[in-house]
Design a protein around this motif. Structure first.
Motif, PDB file in Angstrom:
ATOM      1  N   UNK A  37      -7.116  27.215   7.615  1.00 24.84           N
ATOM      2  CA  UNK A  37      -7.238  25.838   8.084  1.00 24.84           C
ATOM      3  C   UNK A  37      -5.945  25.325   8.692  1.00 24.84           C
ATOM      4  N   UNK A  38      -6.078  24.388   9.605  1.00 24.71           N
ATOM      5  CA  UNK A  38      -4.925  23.702  10.173  1.00 24.71           C
ATOM      6  C   UNK A  38      -4.499  22.657   9.170  1.00 24.71           C
ATOM      7  N   UNK A  39      -3.227  22.635   8.817  1.00 28.64           N
ATOM      8  CA  UNK A  39      -2.751  21.713   7.804  1.00 28.64           C
ATOM      9  C   UNK A  39      -2.144  20.477   8.469  1.00 28.64           C
ATOM     10  N   UNK A  94       7.141  17.351  19.854  1.00 31.97           N
ATOM     11  CA  UNK A  94       7.803  17.849  18.646  1.00 31.97           C
ATOM     12  C   UNK A  94       6.988  17.496  17.403  1.00 31.97           C
ATOM     13  N   UNK A  95       6.440  16.274  17.354  1.00 29.97           N
ATOM     14  CA  UNK A  95       5.611  15.880  16.214  1.00 29.97           C
ATOM     15  C   UNK A  95       4.340  16.726  16.148  1.00 29.97           C
ATOM     16  N   UNK A 123       2.326  23.084  12.015  1.00 30.31           N
ATOM     17  CA  UNK A 123       2.965  24.055  11.140  1.00 30.31           C
ATOM     18  C   UNK A 123       3.897  25.012  11.861  1.00 30.31           C
ATOM     19  N   UNK A 124       4.291  24.665  13.074  1.00 28.12           N
ATOM     20  CA  UNK A 124       5.210  25.509  13.844  1.00 28.12           C
ATOM     21  C   UNK A 124       6.623  24.955  13.733  1.00 28.12           C
ATOM     22  N   UNK A 163       3.234  24.408  22.593  1.00 25.00           N
ATOM     23  CA  UNK A 163       2.436  23.214  22.292  1.00 25.00           C
ATOM     24  C   UNK A 163       2.434  22.279  23.504  1.00 25.00           C
ATOM     25  N   UNK A 164       3.590  22.116  24.151  1.00 27.82           N
ATOM     26  CA  UNK A 164       3.676  21.254  25.337  1.00 27.82           C
ATOM     27  C   UNK A 164       2.731  21.765  26.432  1.00 27.82           C
TER      28      UNK A 164
END
Length: 193
Positions: A74-76, A128-129, A135-136, A147-148
């Protein structure tokens, strides 16, 4: 003599303005080249990672194509309710352009993770958030750029809005998710970010 010095000063001022304009143009071109270099570096690293993990899709006519690596985890993220398997660092299909009727389940892997994280956030978030919430390691530029890249792709396809470097879900996907949109939410068509 004063008149000659005034002429010399005017010419020097013109030369300075000309050089400053060339410098500004060079800075703009250098920044564009820097961005192209960064995008090329990220793309190379992602392709190298896909080759290393054996998740590069086969070309048409090559027979069977290898499936992305699926990790059931799961994504936390506080407030997020992940559904389905999570794709880790494998090949994620580009997100479709958002339209009425599409929900987060239309997104694959990391694109879905980024969208659901932005959806679960109490307000607009920075890359960044988002990176930390996924979790990275936000201290690693490579992780932040991954992510960007996905957040920009989601923005380009109408899933997210970007305002002053902050991302938030667009009004359409928010309404589709059953979450009341805020009064200042924009529709994907009016996003200018």
């Amino acid at each position: 003599m004063i008149a000659l010095l005034e002429v010399r000063e005017a010419r020097a001022r013109e030369d300075l303005e000309s050089w400053l304009e060339m410098l500004r143009e060079a800075e703009v071109q250098a920044e564009a080249a820097r961005q192209r270099l960064e995008h090329a570096r990220i793309a190379r690293e992602e392709v190298a990672l896909m080759f290393a993990e054996g998740t590069v899709p086969a070309r048409e006519g090559d027979g069977a194509s290898p499936a992305p690596t699926v990790v059931e985890e799961p994504v936390r993220v506080a407030g997020a309710v992940p559904t389905g398997p999570v794709l880790r660092e494998g090949y994620d299909a580009r997100p479709p352009v958002w339209r009425t009727g599409l929900g987060a389940d239309a997104l694959c892997g990391a694109y879905r993770q980024v969208f659901e994280t932005a959806l679960a956030a109490p307000g607009p978030v920075t890359v960044q958030e988002l990176t930390r919430a996924l979790g990275r390691d936000a201290a690693r530029l490579n992780e932040v750029e991954k992510v960007r890249h996905r957040a920009y792709a989601l923005q380009a396809r109408g899933w997210l809005l970007r305002e002053r470097g902050l991302f938030r879900p667009a009004a359409g996907p928010v309404a589709q998710a059953g979450i009341p949109a805020s009064a200042d939410a924009l529709s994907p068509a009016s996003a200018s970010g």
